[in-house]
Scaffold this motif. Structure first.
Motif, PDB file in Angstrom:
ATOM      1  N   TYR A  16      31.214  -6.655  15.784  1.00 53.06           N
ATOM      2  CA  TYR A  16      31.354  -7.397  16.899  1.00 53.06           C
ATOM      3  C   TYR A  16      32.433  -8.275  16.879  1.00 53.06           C
ATOM      4  CZ  TYR A  16      29.489 -10.695  20.314  1.00 53.06           C
ATOM      5  OH  TYR A  16      29.153 -11.276  21.474  1.00 53.06           O
ATOM      6  N   ALA A  17      33.650  -8.005  17.733  1.00 53.46           N
ATOM      7  CA  ALA A  17      34.549  -8.739  17.687  1.00 53.46           C
ATOM      8  C   ALA A  17      35.031  -8.980  19.142  1.00 53.46           C
ATOM      9  CB  ALA A  17      35.850  -7.955  16.962  1.00 53.46           C
ATOM     10  N   PRO A  18      34.195  -9.848  19.620  1.00 53.22           N
ATOM     11  CA  PRO A  18      34.425 -10.010  21.243  1.00 53.22           C
ATOM     12  C   PRO A  18      35.892 -10.553  21.566  1.00 53.22           C
ATOM     13  CG  PRO A  18      32.831 -11.671  20.443  1.00 53.22           C
ATOM     14  CD  PRO A  18      33.441 -10.792  19.324  1.00 53.22           C
ATOM     15  N   LEU A  19      36.262 -10.310  22.625  1.00 52.10           N
ATOM     16  CA  LEU A  19      37.740 -10.831  23.039  1.00 52.10           C
ATOM     17  C   LEU A  19      37.202 -11.504  24.486  1.00 52.10           C
ATOM     18  CD1 LEU A  19      40.901 -10.569  22.970  1.00 52.10           C
ATOM     19  CD2 LEU A  19      40.557  -8.745  24.631  1.00 52.10           C
ATOM     20  N   VAL A  20      37.364 -12.898  24.298  1.00 51.41           N
ATOM     21  CA  VAL A  20      37.048 -13.833  25.580  1.00 51.41           C
ATOM     22  C   VAL A  20      38.289 -14.604  25.955  1.00 51.41           C
ATOM     23  CG1 VAL A  20      34.726 -13.994  24.848  1.00 51.41           C
ATOM     24  CG2 VAL A  20      36.405 -15.803  24.168  1.00 51.41           C
ATOM     25  N   LYS A  21      38.087 -14.866  27.359  1.00 51.49           N
ATOM     26  CA  LYS A  21      39.276 -15.865  27.904  1.00 51.49           C
ATOM     27  C   LYS A  21      38.606 -17.180  28.194  1.00 51.49           C
ATOM     28  CE  LYS A  21      42.097 -15.959  31.955  1.00 51.49           C
ATOM     29  NZ  LYS A  21      41.969 -17.319  32.151  1.00 51.49           N
ATOM     30  N   VAL A  22      39.162 -18.176  27.623  1.00 54.58           N
ATOM     31  CA  VAL A  22      38.640 -19.611  27.945  1.00 54.58           C
ATOM     32  C   VAL A  22      39.919 -20.324  28.400  1.00 54.58           C
ATOM     33  CG1 VAL A  22      37.529 -21.612  26.779  1.00 54.58           C
ATOM     34  CG2 VAL A  22      37.019 -19.220  26.156  1.00 54.58           C
ATOM     35  N   GLY A  23      39.792 -20.779  29.664  1.00 53.87           N
ATOM     36  CA  GLY A  23      40.930 -21.591  30.082  1.00 53.87           C
ATOM     37  C   GLY A  23      42.154 -20.556  30.337  1.00 53.87           C
TER      38      GLY A  23
ATOM     39  N   ILE B  20      43.352 -16.796  25.486  1.00 53.86           N
ATOM     40  CA  ILE B  20      42.668 -15.610  24.891  1.00 53.86           C
ATOM     41  C   ILE B  20      42.228 -15.612  23.637  1.00 53.86           C
ATOM     42  CG2 ILE B  20      42.514 -12.890  24.936  1.00 53.86           C
ATOM     43  CD1 ILE B  20      44.577 -13.075  27.007  1.00 53.86           C
ATOM     44  N   TYR B  21      40.798 -15.836  23.230  1.00 57.56           N
ATOM     45  CA  TYR B  21      40.487 -15.520  21.777  1.00 57.56           C
ATOM     46  C   TYR B  21      39.878 -14.144  21.493  1.00 57.56           C
ATOM     47  CZ  TYR B  21      40.706 -20.613  22.498  1.00 57.56           C
ATOM     48  OH  TYR B  21      41.322 -21.828  22.404  1.00 57.56           O
ATOM     49  N   LEU B  22      40.120 -13.875  20.318  1.00 55.01           N
ATOM     50  CA  LEU B  22      39.560 -12.715  19.439  1.00 55.01           C
ATOM     51  C   LEU B  22      38.860 -13.301  18.318  1.00 55.01           C
ATOM     52  CD1 LEU B  22      39.022  -9.600  19.235  1.00 55.01           C
ATOM     53  CD2 LEU B  22      41.152  -9.520  17.712  1.00 55.01           C
ATOM     54  N   PHE B  23      37.600 -12.888  18.394  1.00 56.38           N
ATOM     55  CA  PHE B  23      36.675 -13.520  17.192  1.00 56.38           C
ATOM     56  C   PHE B  23      36.548 -12.315  16.258  1.00 56.38           C
ATOM     57  CE2 PHE B  23      35.808 -16.455  20.522  1.00 56.38           C
ATOM     58  CZ  PHE B  23      35.560 -17.577  19.949  1.00 56.38           C
ATOM     59  N   ASP B  24      37.099 -12.289  15.017  1.00 59.48           N
ATOM     60  CA  ASP B  24      37.243 -10.971  14.123  1.00 59.48           C
ATOM     61  C   ASP B  24      36.195 -11.618  13.399  1.00 59.48           C
ATOM     62  OD1 ASP B  24      37.772  -9.042  12.458  1.00 59.48           O
ATOM     63  OD2 ASP B  24      39.779  -9.433  12.395  1.00 59.48           O
ATOM     64  N   HIS B  25      35.056 -11.017  13.395  1.00 61.49           N
ATOM     65  CA  HIS B  25      33.868 -11.430  12.563  1.00 61.49           C
ATOM     66  C   HIS B  25      33.828 -10.786  11.310  1.00 61.49           C
ATOM     67  CE1 HIS B  25      32.139 -12.997  16.275  1.00 61.49           C
ATOM     68  NE2 HIS B  25      32.005 -14.054  15.657  1.00 61.49           N
ATOM     69  N   VAL B  26      34.647  -9.685  11.124  1.00 63.38           N
ATOM     70  CA  VAL B  26      34.688  -8.733   9.832  1.00 63.38           C
ATOM     71  C   VAL B  26      35.625  -9.725   8.835  1.00 63.38           C
ATOM     72  CG1 VAL B  26      35.555  -6.593   8.941  1.00 63.38           C
ATOM     73  CG2 VAL B  26      34.238  -6.584  11.144  1.00 63.38           C
ATOM     74  N   ASN B  27      36.669  -9.950   9.500  1.00 61.48           N
ATOM     75  CA  ASN B  27      37.664 -10.816   8.791  1.00 61.48           C
ATOM     76  C   ASN B  27      37.531 -12.194   8.662  1.00 61.48           C
ATOM     77  OD1 ASN B  27      39.033  -8.120   7.741  1.00 61.48           O
ATOM     78  ND2 ASN B  27      39.746  -8.111   9.738  1.00 61.48           N
ATOM     79  N   ASP B  28      36.470 -12.775   9.025  1.00 61.22           N
ATOM     80  CA  ASP B  28      36.157 -14.145   9.370  1.00 61.22           C
ATOM     81  C   ASP B  28      37.547 -15.153   9.674  1.00 61.22           C
ATOM     82  OD1 ASP B  28      33.831 -13.706   8.093  1.00 61.22           O
ATOM     83  OD2 ASP B  28      34.692 -13.774   5.834  1.00 61.22           O
ATOM     84  N   LYS B  29      37.876 -14.668  10.991  1.00 61.76           N
ATOM     85  CA  LYS B  29      39.079 -15.360  11.725  1.00 61.76           C
ATOM     86  C   LYS B  29      38.817 -15.218  13.081  1.00 61.76           C
ATOM     87  CE  LYS B  29      42.561 -11.848  11.111  1.00 61.76           C
ATOM     88  NZ  LYS B  29      43.567 -11.571  10.375  1.00 61.76           N
ATOM     89  N   MET B  30      39.417 -16.349  13.683  1.00 57.83           N
ATOM     90  CA  MET B  30      39.466 -16.264  15.175  1.00 57.83           C
ATOM     91  C   MET B  30      40.909 -16.420  15.765  1.00 57.83           C
ATOM     92  SD  MET B  30      37.971 -19.208  17.780  1.00 57.83           S
ATOM     93  CE  MET B  30      38.961 -20.640  16.966  1.00 57.83           C
ATOM     94  N   LEU B  31      41.372 -15.659  16.384  1.00 53.92           N
ATOM     95  CA  LEU B  31      42.914 -15.557  16.788  1.00 53.92           C
ATOM     96  C   LEU B  31      42.862 -16.035  18.207  1.00 53.92           C
ATOM     97  CD1 LEU B  31      45.977 -14.302  16.200  1.00 53.92           C
ATOM     98  CD2 LEU B  31      44.970 -12.325  17.424  1.00 53.92           C
ATOM     99  N   ARG B  32      43.683 -16.926  18.450  1.00 50.02           N
ATOM    100  CA  ARG B  32      43.905 -17.574  19.604  1.00 50.02           C
ATOM    101  C   ARG B  32      45.515 -17.139  20.276  1.00 50.02           C
ATOM    102  NH1 ARG B  32      44.786 -23.681  20.290  1.00 50.02           N
ATOM    103  NH2 ARG B  32      47.163 -22.950  19.782  1.00 50.02           N
TER     104      ARG B  32
ATOM    105  N   ALA C 271      32.573 -20.437  31.171  1.00 48.13           N
ATOM    106  CA  ALA C 271      33.823 -20.502  31.654  1.00 48.13           C
ATOM    107  C   ALA C 271      34.213 -21.702  32.341  1.00 48.13           C
ATOM    108  CB  ALA C 271      34.171 -18.967  32.375  1.00 48.13           C
ATOM    109  N   ALA C 272      33.279 -22.306  33.048  1.00 46.92           N
ATOM    110  CA  ALA C 272      33.301 -23.447  33.783  1.00 46.92           C
ATOM    111  C   ALA C 272      33.442 -24.566  32.991  1.00 46.92           C
ATOM    112  CB  ALA C 272      32.094 -23.814  34.846  1.00 46.92           C
ATOM    113  N   LEU C 273      33.017 -24.811  31.868  1.00 49.77           N
ATOM    114  CA  LEU C 273      33.317 -25.966  30.941  1.00 49.77           C
ATOM    115  C   LEU C 273      34.143 -25.752  29.695  1.00 49.77           C
ATOM    116  CD1 LEU C 273      29.828 -27.437  30.864  1.00 49.77           C
ATOM    117  CD2 LEU C 273      31.763 -28.317  32.293  1.00 49.77           C
ATOM    118  N   ASN C 274      34.829 -24.315  29.608  1.00 49.27           N
ATOM    119  CA  ASN C 274      35.554 -23.851  28.724  1.00 49.27           C
ATOM    120  C   ASN C 274      35.019 -24.033  27.159  1.00 49.27           C
ATOM    121  OD1 ASN C 274      37.849 -22.925  30.453  1.00 49.27           O
ATOM    122  ND2 ASN C 274      38.774 -25.273  30.174  1.00 49.27           N
TER     123      ASN C 274
END
Length: 166
Positions: A40-47, A50-62, A91-94
């Motif tokens: 599970y490594a979702p790619l989401v847009k907030v404001g 863009i954030y990639l939540f890399d749960h395998v490697n325990d890091k979030m990439l902005r 998305a409304a409140l980021n």
């Protein structure tokens, strides 16, 4: 004697040895199990980011485009008990929430997008046990739930999260 390491099946010289024993069957089972586990490594847009939540490697990439910036932040919230492998984005409140299950029911943990840590927890008490299709918008949690296992009717719930913060 069978080879104990299933990775040995990737070497052509070991295939014949493994085929003569149960090693090849065990290796096939190992790789089938490995392939069936979801990552599970979702790619989401907030404001604007863009954030990639890399749960395998325990890091979030902005990723920020104006000006260009790439930043990695360590995360560990997904190692806590009850992690349901789902992020909900408001998305409304980021804001981004991790979905967890606990004995009392649903628990949403708000993720601080600058540090990757949990900033707040929300435990709505009126979420039925049989629930699905979770969405968050403007601080409200929307879900479809079945209040009683014996009654097959489902209902749409709208819950104000801010009334259930811990």
């Amino acid at each position: 004697k069978p080879l104990a390491d299933p990775m040995q099946a990737l070497k052509p010289e070991n295939l014949l040895k493994m085929a003569e024993s149960n090693g090849l069957v065990a290796a096939i089972g190992f790789f089938t199990l490995l392939a069936s586990d979801s990552v599970y490594a979702p790619l989401v847009k907030v404001g604007a980011d863009i954030y990639l939540f890399d749960h395998v490697n325990d890091k979030m990439l902005r990723l920020r485009t104006m000006p260009w910036e790439k930043k990695e932040v360590p995360i560990d919230y997904h190692h806590a008990a009850g992690w349901d492998k789902q992020l909900l984005v408001d998305a409304a409140l980021n804001r981004v929430y991790g979905r967890f299950s606990e004995k009392k029911g649903l628990l949403l943990k708000e993720i601080d997008l600058t540090t990757g840590a949990i900033s707040k927890e929300y435990a709505p008490e009126i979420v039925p046990y049989l629930s699905g299709h979770f969405k968050v918008r403007n601080g409200y949690l929307y879900l479809i739930g079945q209040p009683d296992v014996n009654v097959p009717n489902r209902r749409l719930y709208k819950i104000n999260l801010f009334g259930f913060s811990r």
